[in-house]
Motif scaffolding. Structure first.
Motif, short mmCIF file in Angstrom:
data_model
loop_
_atom_site.label_atom_id
_atom_site.label_comp_id
_atom_site.label_asym_id
_atom_site.label_seq_id
_atom_site.Cartn_x
_atom_site.Cartn_y
_atom_site.Cartn_z
N GLN A 83 0.85 -1.19 0.00
CA GLN A 83 0.00 0.00 0.00
C GLN A 83 0.89 1.25 0.00
O GLN A 83 1.82 1.36 0.81
CB GLN A 83 -0.92 -0.02 1.24
CG GLN A 83 -2.18 0.81 1.11
CD GLN A 83 -1.97 2.27 1.49
OE1 GLN A 83 -1.10 2.58 2.29
NE2 GLN A 83 -2.76 3.14 0.92
N ARG A 133 0.99 4.68 0.72
CA ARG A 133 1.29 5.54 1.85
C ARG A 133 1.98 4.75 2.98
O ARG A 133 2.89 5.26 3.64
CB ARG A 133 0.01 6.19 2.37
CG ARG A 133 0.19 7.13 3.55
CD ARG A 133 1.00 8.35 3.19
NE ARG A 133 0.98 9.33 4.26
CZ ARG A 133 1.78 10.38 4.34
NH1 ARG A 133 2.69 10.58 3.37
NH2 ARG A 133 1.71 11.23 5.34
N TYR A 177 -8.69 10.48 -0.55
CA TYR A 177 -7.57 11.30 -1.02
C TYR A 177 -6.41 10.39 -1.42
O TYR A 177 -6.42 9.18 -1.14
CB TYR A 177 -7.14 12.27 0.08
CG TYR A 177 -6.40 13.49 -0.41
CD1 TYR A 177 -7.08 14.54 -1.02
CD2 TYR A 177 -5.02 13.58 -0.26
CE1 TYR A 177 -6.40 15.66 -1.47
CE2 TYR A 177 -4.32 14.69 -0.70
CZ TYR A 177 -5.02 15.73 -1.31
OH TYR A 177 -4.34 16.83 -1.76
N HIS A 178 -5.41 10.98 -2.07
CA HIS A 178 -4.21 10.22 -2.45
C HIS A 178 -2.97 11.06 -2.17
O HIS A 178 -2.97 12.26 -2.48
CB HIS A 178 -4.26 9.87 -3.94
CG HIS A 178 -3.00 9.20 -4.42
ND1 HIS A 178 -2.73 7.87 -4.17
CD2 HIS A 178 -1.93 9.68 -5.12
CE1 HIS A 178 -1.56 7.56 -4.70
NE2 HIS A 178 -1.05 8.64 -5.29
N PRO A 179 -1.91 10.49 -1.60
CA PRO A 179 -1.81 9.13 -1.08
C PRO A 179 -2.08 9.10 0.41
O PRO A 179 -1.47 9.84 1.17
CB PRO A 179 -0.36 8.77 -1.39
CG PRO A 179 0.37 10.07 -1.24
CD PRO A 179 -0.60 11.16 -1.66
N GLU A 186 -6.75 4.70 1.60
CA GLU A 186 -6.94 4.04 0.30
C GLU A 186 -6.96 2.52 0.45
O GLU A 186 -7.52 1.81 -0.38
CB GLU A 186 -5.84 4.46 -0.67
CG GLU A 186 -5.99 5.90 -1.16
CD GLU A 186 -4.84 6.30 -2.08
OE1 GLU A 186 -5.10 6.51 -3.28
OE2 GLU A 186 -3.70 6.40 -1.58
#
Length: 472
Positions: A389, A391, A449-451, A455
């Motif tokens: 993943q 983040r 949101y990213h990152p 997520e």
């Protein structure tokens, strides 16, 4: 003997008791608060707050130790000052306790009674031998206390409970934590990161509140990369050996190992403080643990006569022994005790979606009761690993597994289990969705949101959504 006649008597001035007292007064009832020990909640004195202070120091030490993996080098050896660590823990703990004491001191002295309360009957309490309280309804909010097996008591001052850890002046060199529950895992990892040699030992394979076997396996593998976690340690012998404790148990390969520790920390649970309050003089129905049976929606206890004027809240009821639940139960109990005293029917109070967080790293969280609450054949599962993943990898926190559950008939989200980075935040988002009755499709319409680590929730929900659709 002093005689007090009142609408509502609240026994216990912890989180649940204070909430019940204030709620009863706000609802228009006259009330007294009875406390036989020190004022100050379990959370502030020996629970949530001092443990998180210890964890904060541990996280700081761990972050410095891993800085080189990010290309940041700390010259010299990282030195952990155990005296300073524990001094801050006690100093800030006392500050949190002070907030509670000020709340109690704001209560008029005439509405506070000091001493041990014991039932005379369903409507009467005797406080030590100086006051008799006659009331229309009673709230039991006597809290709980840490316990340890009798077989360990021969260890003398080498045996401590979680209530006593925070009185240490310095950090020991080696500690065996008996019990891989919430408290055992949190304290065990924190002590390890502060330079203490730690082994967290259990029986039967339980790890915290986890019920999903895959989440449990992920947690065991992750924590064992850092410190010894043996959920089924098969302890053969524990005995005092001079100033230390020798523990003989089965090793990983089945051979016998003997380890020596300065202390054995018994994190083997807490029991409600209801054994010595005279419940045998009431008409209450007790469960197999001698705790009053009660309706969680109203907190009203069950009586042999049907209707009871007694309510129970917080750890004393042993339903969901968490601070936010204790506060809710206290408010429900206080309102209903006041309603009953004024001749009004009791009413169900707000019970929120269940959420449980263990402040390890990665954290453990359960939403909605987790897999344990699911009925076979009624749900689908979605999952995500945090190994890749985005983040999580950026933060060097890419360990963990999240599983989410959805109802096959309605496609609604019904719960989750996880060992994951920032699980305290992920669990809140999922609990809010659960309490609002959202479908998995509706949850996927929410912004991500990213990152961000959130997520990972979206990835798990997408997997769950696909699995739900196969049943349509």
């Amino acid at each position: 003997m002093n005689i007090v006649e009142i609408d509502v008597a609240v026994v216990g001035a912890g989180t649940a008791g204070l909430a019940a007292f204030h709620a009863a007064r706000k609802a228009g009832a006259s009330a007294v608060l009875i406390e036989g020990g020190e004022y100050g909640t379990t959370c502030a004195r020996v629970g949530c707050m001092p443990s998180k202070l210890l964890i904060a120091a541990a996280e700081a030490a761990h972050a410095v130790g891993r800085a080189s993996e990010l290309g940041v080098h700390v010259d010299g050896r990282v030195r952990i000052d155990g005296h300073a660590v524990m001094a801050r823990v006690r100093r800030e703990r006392d500050r949190f306790v002070g907030f509670v004491l000020r709340d109690v001191e704001d209560i008029p002295e005439a509405e506070r009674i000091g001493g041990h309360a014991c039932f005379v009957d369903d409507h009467t309490l005797e406080v030590d031998e100086h006051t008799r309280v006659t009331c229309k309804s009673i709230v039991i909010a006597t809290g709980s206390h840490a316990v340890c097996p009798d077989s360990y008591k021969s260890l003398g001052d080498c045996l401590i409970t979680s209530d006593e850890v925070f009185d240490w002046d310095d950090l020991p060199k080696a500690v065996a934590v008996i019990g891989p529950g919430i408290v055992g895992l949190e304290l065990g990892q924190a002590l390890h990161r502060l330079g203490v040699r730690v082994a967290v030992l259990g029986r039967g394979g339980r790890v915290g509140p986890i019920s999903d076997p895959e989440i449990r396996a992920c947690a065991c593998e992750t924590f064992n990369d850092e410190f010894t976690l043996a959920p089924d340690a098969r302890i053969a012998d524990v005995r005092r050996y001079g100033d230390r404790v020798a523990i003989r148990r089965a090793g990983k390969d089945g051979s016998e190992v003997v380890e020596y520790f300065d202390y054995v920390l018994a994190a083997t649970g807490r029991v409600p403080n209801v054994a010595d309050i005279g419940l045998d003089r009431t008409t209450l129905t007790l469960d197999d643990k001698r705790v009053p049976s009660f309706d969680p929606s109203t907190t009203r206890t069950v009586s042999a006569n049907g209707a009871s004027p007694i309510f129970i809240a917080g750890d004393a009821g042993n339903y969901i022994p968490l601070l936010h639940e204790a506060a809710d139960e206290g408010r429900i109990a206080g309102v209903n005790a006041a309603r009953l005293a004024r001749g009004m029917p009791v009413m169900p109070g707000l019970r929120r979606a269940r959420i449980n967080v263990v402040f390890t790293d990665p954290q453990i969280a359960i939403v909605g009761g987790g897999l344990r609450a699911m009925k076979p054949g009624t749900f689908a599962t979605g999952e995500v690993s945090f190994e890749d993943q985005g983040r999580a990898r950026i933060l060097l926190r890419n360990k963990g597994l999240l599983k989410v559950y959805g109802d096959l008939a309605t496609a609604r989200f019904v719960g989750a289990e996880m060992v994951a980075p920032a699980a305290e935040h992920l669990a809140h988002l999922l609990a809010w969705a659960l309490q609002n009755g959202m479908t998995v499709a509706q949850m996927l319409e929410m912004p991500f949101y990213h990152p961000v680590i959130e997520e990972g929730v979206r990835a798990a929900l997408r997997d769950l959504d696909a699995n739900l659709r196969t049943w349509v």
